[in-house]
Motif scaffolding. Sequence first.
Motif, PDB file in Angstrom:
ATOM      1  N   CYS A 110      54.424  48.746  51.787  1.00  0.00           N
ATOM      2  CA  CYS A 110      54.133  48.648  52.669  1.00  0.00           C
ATOM      3  C   CYS A 110      54.361  47.145  53.370  1.00  0.00           C
ATOM      4  N   ASP A 111      54.398  47.451  54.492  1.00  0.00           N
ATOM      5  CA  ASP A 111      54.472  45.760  54.933  1.00  0.00           C
ATOM      6  C   ASP A 111      54.079  44.746  55.159  1.00  0.00           C
ATOM      7  N   ASP A 112      52.450  45.618  55.209  1.00  0.00           N
ATOM      8  CA  ASP A 112      51.401  44.405  55.739  1.00  0.00           C
ATOM      9  C   ASP A 112      50.431  44.192  53.965  1.00  0.00           C
ATOM     10  N   THR A 113      50.482  43.038  54.363  1.00  0.00           N
ATOM     11  CA  THR A 113      49.763  42.867  52.824  1.00  0.00           C
ATOM     12  C   THR A 113      47.870  41.795  53.478  1.00  0.00           C
ATOM     13  N   LEU A 114      46.739  42.253  52.011  1.00  0.00           N
ATOM     14  CA  LEU A 114      46.056  41.628  52.299  1.00  0.00           C
ATOM     15  C   LEU A 114      45.532  40.607  51.671  1.00  0.00           C
ATOM     16  N   THR A 115      45.413  39.496  51.987  1.00  0.00           N
ATOM     17  CA  THR A 115      44.991  37.827  51.895  1.00  0.00           C
ATOM     18  C   THR A 115      43.608  37.309  51.542  1.00  0.00           C
ATOM     19  N   GLY A 116      43.830  36.149  50.739  1.00  0.00           N
ATOM     20  CA  GLY A 116      41.693  35.810  51.547  1.00  0.00           C
ATOM     21  C   GLY A 116      40.551  36.075  50.355  1.00  0.00           C
ATOM     22  N   ILE A 117      41.630  36.587  49.600  1.00  0.00           N
ATOM     23  CA  ILE A 117      40.315  37.249  48.365  1.00  0.00           C
ATOM     24  C   ILE A 117      40.092  36.495  47.498  1.00  0.00           C
TER      25      ILE A 117
END
Length: 158
Positions: A110-117
Amino acid sequence: MGKDVVILKEGERICGTGGSIATVPIVQNKAYFQVTIQQTGTWGIGLGHKQTPLDDVPPKEQFWGIAENGDMICDGVVKMKLPKTVEEGDTVGVCYDHVELTFFINGVRCDDTLTGIKGPVYPMLYVDDSAILDVKFKNFSYDPPSGFGEILVEQTLL
């Protein structure tokens, strides 16, 4: 695990109501695990802290991951939607490199990623409304991306 969660198949299946968190944090640079949706319902796949409330479905804080409706959640806030719906029988791959959390559906990124973890995180799943999830921490159905591998257990030599 939450008080109404049931863990079966030697720790590889979760059902009932609530969340469950792995017993070891992710310590290596590039970790990978997979979850297969055996039965739909309300579910979430991602990462959490030791303090994440495991009886809240979905968790309102300290959870980074995806939900059954395609929401990509960052510490209780929906940031975006998955480009593809995850259905019964699909396998979700989870890649975490301490900067980005990336998902694969049936081996396709999937192209989108989550950050800020932030802080030490653990693989986390939650279920409700008859959802059943199977998790694999090794012997994957789809090969992990290059450089990613099973979660390593940190050991002390002395």
